[in-house]
Each structure stands twice: as C-alpha cells, then as structure tokens.
Design a protein around this motif. Structure first.
Motif, short mmCIF file in Angstrom:
data_model
loop_
_atom_site.label_atom_id
_atom_site.label_comp_id
_atom_site.label_asym_id
_atom_site.label_seq_id
_atom_site.Cartn_x
_atom_site.Cartn_y
_atom_site.Cartn_z
N LYS A 95 0.84 -1.21 0.00
CA LYS A 95 0.00 0.00 0.00
C LYS A 95 0.87 1.26 0.00
N ILE A 96 1.90 1.27 0.81
CA ILE A 96 2.81 2.43 0.88
C ILE A 96 3.56 2.59 -0.45
N TYR A 97 4.01 1.47 -0.98
CA TYR A 97 4.71 1.47 -2.29
C TYR A 97 3.78 2.01 -3.36
N ARG A 98 2.53 1.59 -3.34
CA ARG A 98 1.54 2.05 -4.33
C ARG A 98 1.32 3.56 -4.21
N GLU A 99 1.22 4.04 -2.98
CA GLU A 99 0.98 5.48 -2.78
C GLU A 99 2.15 6.31 -3.30
N SER A 100 3.37 5.87 -3.06
CA SER A 100 4.51 6.64 -3.54
C SER A 100 4.62 6.55 -5.06
N THR A 101 4.22 5.43 -5.64
CA THR A 101 4.20 5.33 -7.10
C THR A 101 3.13 6.24 -7.68
N ARG A 102 1.99 6.30 -7.01
CA ARG A 102 0.91 7.18 -7.46
C ARG A 102 1.36 8.64 -7.43
N ASP A 103 2.14 9.02 -6.41
CA ASP A 103 2.66 10.40 -6.35
C ASP A 103 3.54 10.70 -7.56
N LEU A 104 4.39 9.74 -7.92
CA LEU A 104 5.25 9.93 -9.09
C LEU A 104 4.41 9.98 -10.36
N GLU A 105 3.44 9.09 -10.47
CA GLU A 105 2.56 9.09 -11.66
C GLU A 105 1.87 10.45 -11.82
N GLU A 106 1.34 10.95 -10.73
CA GLU A 106 0.65 12.25 -10.78
C GLU A 106 1.61 13.36 -11.21
N ASN A 107 2.83 13.30 -10.70
CA ASN A 107 3.83 14.30 -11.06
C ASN A 107 4.14 14.25 -12.55
N VAL A 108 4.37 13.04 -13.08
CA VAL A 108 4.71 12.89 -14.49
C VAL A 108 3.51 13.25 -15.38
N LEU A 109 2.31 12.83 -14.96
CA LEU A 109 1.11 13.19 -15.73
C LEU A 109 0.89 14.70 -15.73
N ASN A 110 1.15 15.34 -14.59
CA ASN A 110 1.02 16.79 -14.51
C ASN A 110 2.02 17.46 -15.46
N THR A 111 3.25 16.95 -15.46
CA THR A 111 4.27 17.48 -16.36
C THR A 111 3.82 17.33 -17.82
N ALA A 112 3.33 16.15 -18.16
CA ALA A 112 2.87 15.89 -19.53
C ALA A 112 1.68 16.77 -19.91
N ASN A 113 0.72 16.89 -19.01
CA ASN A 113 -0.46 17.71 -19.30
C ASN A 113 -0.13 19.18 -19.44
N LEU A 114 0.80 19.66 -18.61
CA LEU A 114 1.23 21.05 -18.73
C LEU A 114 1.92 21.26 -20.08
N LYS A 115 2.70 20.30 -20.50
CA LYS A 115 3.38 20.40 -21.79
C LYS A 115 2.36 20.40 -22.92
N LEU A 116 1.38 19.49 -22.83
CA LEU A 116 0.34 19.43 -23.86
C LEU A 116 -0.49 20.72 -23.91
N ALA A 117 -0.63 21.37 -22.77
CA ALA A 117 -1.38 22.63 -22.70
C ALA A 117 -0.54 23.82 -23.15
N GLY A 118 0.74 23.58 -23.44
CA GLY A 118 1.60 24.66 -23.93
C GLY A 118 2.32 25.42 -22.83
N ASP A 119 2.25 24.95 -21.60
CA ASP A 119 2.91 25.62 -20.48
C ASP A 119 4.27 24.97 -20.22
N ALA A 120 5.27 25.38 -20.98
CA ALA A 120 6.60 24.78 -20.88
C ALA A 120 7.24 25.06 -19.52
#
Length: 184
Positions: A116-141
């Motif tokens: 469960k703890i491992y999953r939560e920390s992986t989810r934090d990383l996933e959210e960070n990478v998805l946020n980075t990708a979405n910001l890039k797709l939105a044009g916010d370099a």
C-alpha cells in the motif's frame, strides 16, 4: 502348532501392511503440504515479483518520458511523448491491482501494508509525471519544467518503498517455503 504359526505370520504381515499404509498416509500429507507451498510460491510470490518488475520497467519509462518531454529538442516529439505517458501509467495501475489481490491472498499484513505504501509513492510519481505531460500538452513549458523538477525527490521516496516491499515479499515467500518444507 502349524495353525498357530500361520496365524502369527499372517498377523505380523497384517501389522506390517498397516504400518506401511500409515507411513504412506503421513508421508503423502507432508508431500501435499509441500506441493501447496510450492504452488503458493509460483502462483502468488513469483507473480507478484513479475508484476513488481513490470512496475519498475514502466516507472523507468515514465521517468524517461518526463525527462524527454522537457529536454528533447523537437517540440513535435515532446508532444507525442507527453500523450503516451497515460498508457504507461495504466499498465502500472494494472500491475498494482494484481499485486494487491495476490498480497491479500497471503493474509500477511506486513506485506499488504508495504504494498500500500509502495503504491501510494508510485501514485505520487505518476501524478507528477502526468502533470508534467499535461502542462506540456497545454503549452505551459515553464509549468512542465517546474513540475518535472519535483520528480527527483519523489523517485527517491519511491525507491525506498519499493525496496521495503521487495524485502517483505522475499521474507514472506521464504517463510512460506520453509513452512512447507518443514511439514514434509
């Protein structure tokens, strides 16, 4: 006299046959316990290990893509990579769903909690990478770069939790194997 000698011989044979059958029954029970232990090792622990390797592989992929989204020289390629991140995250989520089922089948709270703890920390990383990708797709370099800069700390935490989970998985598997062998 002949009659009593024959009875003695036959009664000894019957006793030996009963003892042999009793020994075989006990040996088969131990063998079945060993088979169950080996089955658990292959059906639960090895599958969990395989799923953990899938998670590791795709975590490395999303980390790479997060780096490339911000550093790759061609904007067109960065946008393509940003769009592919969600697919990798979905694969990671599927692997964790299977690991959760398998961990719950062990009834080992330490393993379940570390997963469960491992999953939560992986989810934090996933959210960070998805946020980075979405910001890039939105044009916010700049926003994508700022989000990406948070990844390093999340990866360090994730690796610690992944190591703890892997150690717990190995400990539980070894304990189960020893228990199965001792009962044989």
């Amino acid at each position: 006299m002949r009659k009593s000698l024959g009875v003695k011989v036959y009664s000894m044979l019957i006793i030996l046959v009963i003892a042999f059958m009793g020994y075989n029954l006990i040996a088969n029970l131990g063998l079945n316990e060993s088979k169950n232990s080996i089955s658990n090792l292959s059906n639960i622990y090895l599958k969990m290990q395989g799923d953990n390797e899938i998670v590791s592989k795709y975590v490395a992929e999303i980390r790479l893509y997060s780096n490339l989204i911000n550093l790759y020289p061609r904007e067109e390629n960065r946008m393509i990579m940003a769009g592919e991140v969600q697919g990798f995250v979905d694969i990671i989520d599927e692997a964790f769903a299977e690991m959760k089922e398998l961990a719950e089948a062990t009834n080992n709270t330490e393993l379940i909690d570390s997963l469960k703890i491992y999953r939560e920390s992986t989810r934090d990383l996933e959210e960070n990478v998805l946020n980075t990708a979405n910001l890039k797709l939105a044009g916010d370099a700049e926003g994508a770069l700022a989000s990406h800069s948070l990844m390093r700390d999340k990866v360090i935490v994730l690796q610690e939790h992944q190591n703890t989970f892997a150690e717990n998985l190995n400990d539980v598997a070894m304990t189960d194997a020893k228990t199965g062998l001792q009962s044989a």
